[in-house]
Design a protein around this motif. Structure first.
Motif, PDB file in Angstrom:
ATOM      1  N   GLY A 201       5.391   5.163  16.483  1.00 32.16           N
ATOM      2  CA  GLY A 201       3.942   5.333  16.589  1.00 32.16           C
ATOM      3  C   GLY A 201       3.315   5.647  15.243  1.00 32.16           C
ATOM      4  N   ILE A 202       4.003   6.447  14.452  1.00 38.93           N
ATOM      5  CA  ILE A 202       3.509   6.762  13.103  1.00 38.93           C
ATOM      6  C   ILE A 202       3.479   5.497  12.257  1.00 38.93           C
ATOM      7  CG2 ILE A 202       4.049   8.060  10.988  1.00 38.93           C
ATOM      8  CD1 ILE A 202       5.134  10.290  12.942  1.00 38.93           C
ATOM      9  N   GLY A 203       4.483   4.648  12.416  1.00 36.90           N
ATOM     10  CA  GLY A 203       4.504   3.364  11.701  1.00 36.90           C
ATOM     11  C   GLY A 203       3.373   2.448  12.136  1.00 36.90           C
ATOM     12  N   ILE A 204       3.125   2.396  13.441  1.00 35.85           N
ATOM     13  CA  ILE A 204       2.033   1.562  13.969  1.00 35.85           C
ATOM     14  C   ILE A 204       0.685   2.043  13.446  1.00 35.85           C
ATOM     15  CG2 ILE A 204       0.769   0.987  16.091  1.00 35.85           C
ATOM     16  CD1 ILE A 204       3.583   0.952  17.481  1.00 35.85           C
ATOM     17  N   ALA A 205       0.469   3.355  13.482  1.00 35.50           N
ATOM     18  CA  ALA A 205      -0.801   3.914  12.985  1.00 35.50           C
ATOM     19  C   ALA A 205      -0.985   3.597  11.504  1.00 35.50           C
ATOM     20  CB  ALA A 205      -0.842   5.417  13.225  1.00 35.50           C
ATOM     21  N   THR A 206       0.097   3.703  10.742  1.00 33.54           N
ATOM     22  CA  THR A 206       0.029   3.404   9.309  1.00 33.54           C
ATOM     23  C   THR A 206      -0.297   1.935   9.088  1.00 33.54           C
ATOM     24  OG1 THR A 206       1.635   5.154   8.867  1.00 33.54           O
ATOM     25  CG2 THR A 206       1.284   3.524   7.120  1.00 33.54           C
ATOM     26  N   PHE A 207       0.346   1.049   9.847  1.00 33.75           N
ATOM     27  CA  PHE A 207       0.094  -0.393   9.728  1.00 33.75           C
ATOM     28  C   PHE A 207      -1.371  -0.709  10.010  1.00 33.75           C
ATOM     29  CE2 PHE A 207      -0.258  -4.489  11.951  1.00 33.75           C
ATOM     30  CZ  PHE A 207       0.118  -5.341  10.921  1.00 33.75           C
ATOM     31  N   LEU A 208      -1.919  -0.090  11.030  1.00 30.93           N
ATOM     32  CA  LEU A 208      -3.297  -0.392  11.426  1.00 30.93           C
ATOM     33  C   LEU A 208      -4.348   0.345  10.605  1.00 30.93           C
ATOM     34  CD1 LEU A 208      -2.843  -0.355  15.301  1.00 30.93           C
ATOM     35  CD2 LEU A 208      -3.168  -2.361  13.830  1.00 30.93           C
ATOM     36  N   GLY A 209      -4.033   1.555  10.133  1.00 33.41           N
ATOM     37  CA  GLY A 209      -5.080   2.366   9.537  1.00 33.41           C
ATOM     38  C   GLY A 209      -4.744   3.034   8.221  1.00 33.41           C
ATOM     39  N   SER A 210      -3.691   2.611   7.542  1.00 35.33           N
ATOM     40  CA  SER A 210      -3.301   3.130   6.228  1.00 35.33           C
ATOM     41  C   SER A 210      -2.419   4.369   6.351  1.00 35.33           C
ATOM     42  CB  SER A 210      -4.520   3.459   5.348  1.00 35.33           C
ATOM     43  OG  SER A 210      -5.084   4.700   5.714  1.00 35.33           O
ATOM     44  N   ALA A 211      -1.966   4.846   5.205  1.00 37.56           N
ATOM     45  CA  ALA A 211      -1.135   6.050   5.154  1.00 37.56           C
ATOM     46  C   ALA A 211      -1.884   7.241   5.737  1.00 37.56           C
ATOM     47  CB  ALA A 211      -0.703   6.336   3.715  1.00 37.56           C
ATOM     48  N   LEU A 212      -3.187   7.247   5.649  1.00 34.48           N
ATOM     49  CA  LEU A 212      -3.968   8.347   6.201  1.00 34.48           C
ATOM     50  C   LEU A 212      -3.758   8.465   7.712  1.00 34.48           C
ATOM     51  CD1 LEU A 212      -5.941  10.657   5.871  1.00 34.48           C
ATOM     52  CD2 LEU A 212      -7.812   8.985   6.008  1.00 34.48           C
ATOM     53  N   ALA A 213      -3.763   7.355   8.421  1.00 40.30           N
ATOM     54  CA  ALA A 213      -3.546   7.382   9.873  1.00 40.30           C
ATOM     55  C   ALA A 213      -2.151   7.915  10.198  1.00 40.30           C
ATOM     56  CB  ALA A 213      -3.751   5.999  10.474  1.00 40.30           C
ATOM     57  N   GLY A 214      -1.158   7.435   9.472  1.00 41.80           N
ATOM     58  CA  GLY A 214       0.195   7.949   9.674  1.00 41.80           C
ATOM     59  C   GLY A 214       0.280   9.428   9.345  1.00 41.80           C
TER      60      GLY A 214
ATOM     61  N   VAL B 280      -6.583   2.525  14.427  1.00 47.53           N
ATOM     62  CA  VAL B 280      -7.823   1.742  14.456  1.00 47.53           C
ATOM     63  C   VAL B 280      -9.025   2.628  14.126  1.00 47.53           C
ATOM     64  CG1 VAL B 280      -9.380   0.423  15.959  1.00 47.53           C
ATOM     65  CG2 VAL B 280      -6.919  -0.030  15.996  1.00 47.53           C
ATOM     66  N   THR B 281      -9.033   3.843  14.636  1.00 51.27           N
ATOM     67  CA  THR B 281     -10.130   4.770  14.347  1.00 51.27           C
ATOM     68  C   THR B 281     -10.210   5.072  12.852  1.00 51.27           C
ATOM     69  OG1 THR B 281      -9.953   5.760  16.540  1.00 51.27           O
ATOM     70  CG2 THR B 281     -11.079   7.062  14.847  1.00 51.27           C
ATOM     71  N   VAL B 282      -9.064   5.308  12.235  1.00 51.70           N
ATOM     72  CA  VAL B 282      -9.048   5.564  10.786  1.00 51.70           C
ATOM     73  C   VAL B 282      -9.494   4.322  10.026  1.00 51.70           C
ATOM     74  CG1 VAL B 282      -7.557   6.085   8.812  1.00 51.70           C
ATOM     75  CG2 VAL B 282      -7.345   7.413  10.913  1.00 51.70           C
ATOM     76  N   LEU B 283      -9.023   3.161  10.445  1.00 50.71           N
ATOM     77  CA  LEU B 283      -9.423   1.906   9.791  1.00 50.71           C
ATOM     78  C   LEU B 283     -10.940   1.732   9.833  1.00 50.71           C
ATOM     79  CD1 LEU B 283      -8.753  -0.876   8.525  1.00 50.71           C
ATOM     80  CD2 LEU B 283      -8.591  -1.742  10.864  1.00 50.71           C
ATOM     81  N   LEU B 284     -11.528   1.929  10.997  1.00 52.34           N
ATOM     82  CA  LEU B 284     -12.985   1.777  11.130  1.00 52.34           C
ATOM     83  C   LEU B 284     -13.733   2.816  10.307  1.00 52.34           C
ATOM     84  CD1 LEU B 284     -13.215   0.968  14.952  1.00 52.34           C
ATOM     85  CD2 LEU B 284     -13.468  -0.631  13.025  1.00 52.34           C
ATOM     86  N   THR B 285     -13.224   4.035  10.284  1.00 56.63           N
ATOM     87  CA  THR B 285     -13.855   5.096   9.490  1.00 56.63           C
ATOM     88  C   THR B 285     -13.813   4.760   8.008  1.00 56.63           C
ATOM     89  OG1 THR B 285     -13.257   6.737  11.156  1.00 56.63           O
ATOM     90  CG2 THR B 285     -13.810   7.562   8.953  1.00 56.63           C
ATOM     91  N   LEU B 286     -12.650   4.301   7.543  1.00 54.82           N
ATOM     92  CA  LEU B 286     -12.530   3.924   6.131  1.00 54.82           C
ATOM     93  C   LEU B 286     -13.446   2.752   5.791  1.00 54.82           C
ATOM     94  CD1 LEU B 286      -8.663   4.202   5.584  1.00 54.82           C
ATOM     95  CD2 LEU B 286     -10.440   5.720   4.670  1.00 54.82           C
ATOM     96  N   ALA B 287     -13.569   1.799   6.714  1.00 55.22           N
ATOM     97  CA  ALA B 287     -14.449   0.649   6.475  1.00 55.22           C
ATOM     98  C   ALA B 287     -15.907   1.092   6.359  1.00 55.22           C
ATOM     99  CB  ALA B 287     -14.290  -0.371   7.597  1.00 55.22           C
ATOM    100  N   VAL B 288     -16.326   2.000   7.242  1.00 53.03           N
ATOM    101  CA  VAL B 288     -17.709   2.499   7.202  1.00 53.03           C
ATOM    102  C   VAL B 288     -17.962   3.267   5.906  1.00 53.03           C
ATOM    103  CG1 VAL B 288     -19.286   4.161   8.281  1.00 53.03           C
ATOM    104  CG2 VAL B 288     -18.052   2.511   9.696  1.00 53.03           C
ATOM    105  N   LEU B 289     -16.976   4.071   5.485  1.00 50.36           N
ATOM    106  CA  LEU B 289     -17.139   4.840   4.244  1.00 50.36           C
ATOM    107  C   LEU B 289     -17.080   3.963   3.000  1.00 50.36           C
ATOM    108  CD1 LEU B 289     -14.953   7.969   5.097  1.00 50.36           C
ATOM    109  CD2 LEU B 289     -17.456   7.813   5.053  1.00 50.36           C
ATOM    110  N   ALA B 290     -16.264   2.905   3.061  1.00 50.89           N
ATOM    111  CA  ALA B 290     -16.084   2.057   1.873  1.00 50.89           C
ATOM    112  C   ALA B 290     -17.201   1.034   1.703  1.00 50.89           C
ATOM    113  CB  ALA B 290     -14.741   1.330   1.967  1.00 50.89           C
ATOM    114  N   ALA B 291     -17.848   0.651   2.789  1.00 51.06           N
ATOM    115  CA  ALA B 291     -18.865  -0.401   2.713  1.00 51.06           C
ATOM    116  C   ALA B 291     -19.960  -0.102   1.689  1.00 51.06           C
ATOM    117  CB  ALA B 291     -19.460  -0.651   4.090  1.00 51.06           C
ATOM    118  N   PRO B 292     -20.568   1.077   1.680  1.00 53.90           N
ATOM    119  CA  PRO B 292     -21.615   1.328   0.677  1.00 53.90           C
ATOM    120  C   PRO B 292     -21.067   1.319  -0.747  1.00 53.90           C
ATOM    121  CG  PRO B 292     -21.627   3.044   2.375  1.00 53.90           C
ATOM    122  CD  PRO B 292     -20.434   2.183   2.621  1.00 53.90           C
TER     123      PRO B 292
END
Length: 143
Positions: free
Chosen positions: A22-35, A125-137
């Motif tokens: 699960g930690i690997g899956i979270a990392t794959f989807l949302g970066s080291a931060l998710a893991g 996925v939640t971390v990925l979306l959060t990072l995308a929202v923060l990185a967009a500006p």
């Protein structure tokens, strides 16, 4: 005679731990931060608050480092995206195995429940979306 390697049931059955997969899956989807978030959740469940803080700080630093590296590499180098993702996944899986593998196995053997890999994917996925929202500006300002 009781097995000294086996963790007592009473210390683990009250909570769920995330599996290494699960930690690997979270990392794959949302970066080291998710893991790192899942590592931290496990550490907290295991009563290791200082380890949990280190997991968050380290994974956040790693994620920021990867983002900066990706921004600094010239586009004409055509670096495959795998170069950025694979090391994060491999390192997080190794850290999870090293620091929590034994506790997760003991938890399961003692009758404790494990969190679903779907829940881990949701964190990713939640971390990925959060990072995308923060990185967009930031990305918008850089262009």
């Amino acid at each position: 005679m009781e097995n000294p390697q086996k963790t007592p049931v009473s210390s683990f059955v009250e909570h769920k731990l995330y599996k290494v997969s699960g930690i690997g899956i979270a990392t794959f989807l949302g970066s080291a931060l998710a893991g790192g978030i899942l590592l931290a959740k496990n550490f907290r469940q295991l009563g290791k608050e200082s380890h949990a803080r280190k997991a968050i700080v380290g994974s956040l630093a790693a994620t920021i480092g990867v983002i900066i590296a990706a921004l600094l590499v010239p586009a004409e180098w055509h670096v495959p995206k795998l170069v950025y993702f694979a090391p994060q996944i491999m390192v997080m899986l190794q850290l999870a195995n090293l620091f929590q593998g034994k506790a997760i196995r003991g938890h399961r053997e003692s009758g404790g429940e494990l969190a679903s890999n779907w829940a881990a994917a949701g964190v990713g996925v939640t971390v990925l979306l959060t990072l995308a929202v923060l990185a967009a500006p930031v990305l918008w300002m850089l262009q």
